[in-house]
Write an enzyme that holds these catalytic residues in place. Structure first.
Site, PDB file in Angstrom:
ATOM      1  CG  HIS A 170       4.361   0.552  -1.040  1.00  0.00           C
ATOM      2  ND1 HIS A 170       3.678  -0.423  -0.346  1.00  0.00           N
ATOM      3  CD2 HIS A 170       5.524  -0.033  -1.430  1.00  0.00           C
ATOM      4  CE1 HIS A 170       4.401  -1.529  -0.306  1.00  0.00           C
ATOM      5  NE2 HIS A 170       5.538  -1.322  -0.972  1.00  0.00           N
ATOM      6  CD  GLU A 171       7.382   1.501  -4.375  1.00  0.00           C
ATOM      7  OE1 GLU A 171       8.556   1.215  -4.062  1.00  0.00           O
ATOM      8  OE2 GLU A 171       6.474   0.649  -4.431  1.00  0.00           O
TER       9      GLU A 171
END
Length: 900
Positions: free
Chosen positions: A358-359
């Site tokens: 995600h990051e």
């Protein structure tokens, strides 16, 4: 059964009203009066009127580069700062309006850019403050002329924040019990202004040159690599970091700590490092492997190199959310980055992998291309959530994230089916309103409609569209329509060099304009982003004709409003063909003519679409018969979708509970772990609701799962879905006091306790074993002691959950007290603690009464719109299922609203 249906319906309707009242309360706290009008003009201490009356900054002056030097003193817990902001004047003005919150500004000077090297003194700027808007105005002695560049030099100081925003202190304990302090940042969405005066809006992108002063025993980290270290008088060191790429203020980050790291280099030469406190260094290795693998995947998938020379991922001891995507210096809650093979379960590994995915996706979606304003935060968060699916599927297929993603969409539907939901793209002006946008709708619904669009366009066309979007808007800001326009520039298959089978999908999907561009994407997707809710598609068989109509799907409310309708890309299969048929439902009603003999039809194939389906007439009866006869006619995703659909309709009063339970009857023949987990989820909800209302003995409901439970091994063997099913099944079985489960768990706990906590138990059953052990006084006390000693965040989570299952109210009260103190149980875990206690029938009233009595204290720990406050309110009220409790919750929230 009917009592359960009534309780379930009441519980959901109660939650609807509670969330609506909470939303009204938060709007009052936001203070609409601050948005526009004369009320915004305030009188600073010097008596002069503030020259700007809007929440958004003017663009008469824009930043070019910040040179920022910060010195955090970890002994006094204060910091000092000196910054030089190079600005460009776009319109004649005497005022430079920027953000500042909680900073003491001691000096502000203006220098002409060209006179930087001269000995001429700068011109003092008068500082005016507007605390309600978190703004300051620097008044120049004369008009600043458009087209000129200046340097604004500001000196400031403040205390390191006690919460989780801005430049704040974080503490951790070593294995020897020593408490150590670090200083770290978390700026998204509007907290950079707490660390240094700045133009704290996403469209004011600039370059940043960061310098950090520190003691020799610490290290400093920032977005870019360190280029030099200078020794100062008194023994301090000053680290200078390279100038960043052009980026928004919320992505700036710096940390002063004593952490240790592991490093590796990607195939493209990017240095990747994972940092953690020294005693947790051994838990960083999996994250390093995953980060390298995922970063290499994204560079290839997006066809854009990672633009920085290094990427650091840091496990922060105190962190409110899961992680923050600061460009080149990503910060994480420890449980979202660290992996301990001895105590981390299969789900823990999936969680760490997907949060890293995600990051890293944000390094492109959000950092390289940033939404123009926070109303479109879903362009960051929805895409990052969706790219978890894409990236982890490609790099760690064994984690089976495709099945987990079904739950992402189920969560989005649950939130979006409430009348208190909001559009994905929604107006937000104040900091509180902006924080409210970071929710299930922006993240999960955003991801699910992107999955639907990908299925609609094909993976290849979708990928080309987002590559075009990222390249076109690199280092810039974008809006909703910019994404759809990028998708609409879909070249022909010949131009793209695609395989022939992609062409018809693209041609089928849209009508081409004369320019050759696809013209319907924006029109279709606007129906999903600019209105709230999820559509209900009602299907009725009449011979070979399917009659379709769409409505807004809401719990507790039948909505026939013509205002809501979507362009729905339907997919369906029939008894006569395995081919996935497609049809865009653009109107409230429509018909489809089927070919051949068709006995049944199933819509939303593999749940790639974001809509609920109701099969009218005898449609559900036919599906129930099919599942009883041969459930493998449908894929496992379709079977999960059918079960979910049925119980959603029960919650909305559109389908009888008996019909939904009949649908699950076939589960005794089910072999898919994912489907069994879904059915188990409804059984667990049923059990807990009956337990709270003392309606009946529900252990009989284990009969569908008894064979599956009995064949579970108390080990970490099998696929990820095998292991997750084992964890949930054994947890529920022991919760239901199933004797073989209790006996086995008790035996394992006794061995573990007898070994002094050194015996390695299977990680997937730890929570179950600890929960059984926590039911005795000795076991509970021992677990609390081990909680304070453990160096594994994954283990601490499991122990804390087990502690909350005690039926002793005094022990539950002690946990709450420890959570409020913030030492043994960190403040970051207080919301989850209250939620877990409220799951316990003995603790539900205790947790709710605590929230009511200590509301103001909680607001001092967490901001109103924070995820933590939302978790506390929903977590302590969502299991109520009586009118009395509904009135009690509503009365409490109405009192809060009345006190605004």
């Amino acid at each position: 059964m009917h009592a359960f249906a009534m309780a379930s319906h009441c519980r959901i309707c109660s939650l609807v009203l509670v969330l609506q009242l909470l939303h009204i309360y938060s709007l009052g706290i936001c203070g609409f009066k601050h948005q526009t009008g004369k009320d915004n003009v305030t009188s600073p201490t010097n008596g002069k009127l503030f020259p700007w009356n809007k929440m958004r900054l003017p663009d008469m002056v824009v930043p070019i580069q910040y040179d920022l030097c910060v010195h955090p003193n970890l002994t006094t817990v204060h910091f000092t700062g000196l910054e030089r902001i190079e600005i460009f004047v776009r319109e004649n003005t005497r005022f430079i309006i920027l953000h500042s919150k909680g900073l003491e500004i001691t000096s502000a000077v203006l220098l002409p850019k060209d006179d930087l090297g001269s000995s001429k003194p700068g011109k003092q700027l008068q500082v005016l403050e507007h605390p309600a808007h978190e703004q300051i105005a620097l008044q120049a002695p004369e008009v600043l002329t458009a087209g000129q560049r200046f340097l604004v030099v500001i000196e400031f100081h403040a205390r390191l924040a006690d919460g989780f925003d801005g430049f704040y202190k974080s503490t951790y304990k070593t294995r020897d019990g020593e408490t150590r302090i670090i200083a770290t940042t978390d700026f998204e969405p509007t907290s950079a202004r707490m660390a240094f005066p700045c133009f704290d809006e996403p469209s004011f992108k600039a370059n940043f040159a960061i310098t950090i002063r520190r003691e020799r025993k610490h290290i400093a980290l920032s977005n870019m690599p360190k280029i030099k270290t200078i020794e100062l008088e008194g023994g301090l060191l000053e680290d200078h970091f390279d100038v960043t790429v052009k980026m928004s203020t919320y992505l700036v980050a710096y940390i002063v700590c004593d952490f240790k790291s592991v490093q590796a280099t990607t195939s493209s030469g990017i240095k990747v490092s994972i940092y953690a406190s020294p005693d947790k260094w051994s838990q960083t290795h999996y994250a390093l492997e995953a980060a390298v693998k995922l970063l290499e995947f994204y560079e290839k998938y997006f066809d854009i190199s990672f633009p920085l020379p290094k990427l650091d991922l840091v496990a922060i001891p105190d962190f409110q959310s899961g992680a923050m995507e600061n460009w080149g210096l990503i910060t994480y809650r420890e449980t979202s980055l660290l992996y301990d093979p001895k105590t981390s379960s299969a789900f823990d590994k999936l969680w760490v992998t997907k949060v890293i995915g995600h990051e890293l996706a944000h390094q492109w979606f959000g950092n390289l291309v940033t939404m123009e304003w926070w109303n479109d935060i879903w362009l960051n968060e929805g895409f990052a959530r969706f790219m978890e699916l894409v990236s982890v599927s490609a790099t760690y297929s064994e984690l089976q994230i495709e099945d987990y993603f079904l739950n992402v969409c189920f969560g989005a539907i649950a939130r979006d089916s409430l009348n208190s939901s909001h559009p994905i793209s929604n107006p937000a002006e104040t900091p509180t309103q902006i924080k409210e946008m970071f929710d299930t709708v922006s993240y999960d619904k955003g991801a699910c409609i992107l999955k639907m669009l990908q299925d609609f366009l094909s993976e290849a066309v979708f990928q080309k569209g987002i590559i075009h979007y990222l390249k076109k808007y690199s280092y810039r800001n974008a809006k909703n329509n910019d994404l759809w326009n990028s998708m609409a520039n879909c070249p022909t298959p010949a131009e793209k060099g695609l395989r022939r089978d992609f062409g018809p999908i693209c041609l089928w999907s849209f009508q081409f304009s004369r320019t050759g561009k696809l013209t319907e994407i924006e029109e279709m997707m606007n129906t999903w982003t600019f209105q709230k809710g999820i559509p209900l598609v009602l299907v009725k068989f009449e011979g070979n004709t399917l009659r379709l109509r769409q409505e807004l799907f809401l719990y507790c409310i039948f909505s026939l409003s013509p205002r809501y309708f979507w362009h729905i890309p339907l997919t369906y299969i029939t008894s006569s063909s395995n081919t996935v048929h497609r049809h865009i439902l653009k109107t409230k009603t429509d018909t489809l003519e089927l070919e051949g003999e068709v006995a049944w039809v199933k819509f939303n194939v593999d749940m790639n679409g974001y809509y609920t389906v109701h099969y009218e007439g005898n449609g559900w009866d036919n599906i129930i018969k099919l599942l009883d006869q041969n459930h493998t006619l449908f894929s496992h995703k379709d079977r999960v979708n059918l079960i979910h659909n049925a119980f959603q309709l029960v919650s909305a009063g559109r389908l009888s509970l008996d019909t939904a339970l009949d649908l699950t009857r076939y589960l005794r023949h089910e072999s898919s772990n994912v489907v069994l987990l879904q059915g188990l989820g409804y059984l667990e909800m049923f059990y807990h609701m009956m337990e709270r209302r003392n309606i009946s003995d529900v252990t009989e409901n284990l009969k569908h799962f008894k064979l599956v439970i009995d064949r579970q091994m108390w080990s970490d063997e099998g696929s990820v879905s095998d292991r997750m099913l084992r964890s949930d099944l054994l947890g529920l079985a022991c919760d239901l006091q199933y004797p073989p489960c209790i006996q086995k768990a008790d035996k394992l706990f006794s061995k573990w306790m007898g070994s002094g906590g050194t015996l390695n138990l299977p990680a997937d059953v730890l929570k179950t074993v600890y929960s059984v052990g926590a039911q005795t006084i000795a076991g509970w006390n021992y677990l609390l002691k081990q909680y304070s000693l453990s160096m594994s965040g994954a283990e601490k989570n499991k122990i804390l959950y087990a502690l909350t299952t005690s039926r002793d109210s005094e022990k539950l009260t002690k946990l709450i007290e420890l959570g409020m103190e913030g030492e043994v149980i960190k403040t970051q875990d207080l919301a989850a603690l209250l939620h877990a206690i409220a799951r316990n029938p003995e603790g539900q009233g205790l947790a709710w009464n605590f929230v009511r009595k200590n509301w103001n204290k909680l607001l001092k720990k967490f901001e109103l719109a924070s995820f933590s406050i939302r978790t506390i309110i929903v977590g302590t009220t969502s299991r109520f299922s009586s009118k009395d409790k509904l009135e009690e919750v509503c009365d409490f929230l109405l009192i809060l609203i009345g006190n605004l």
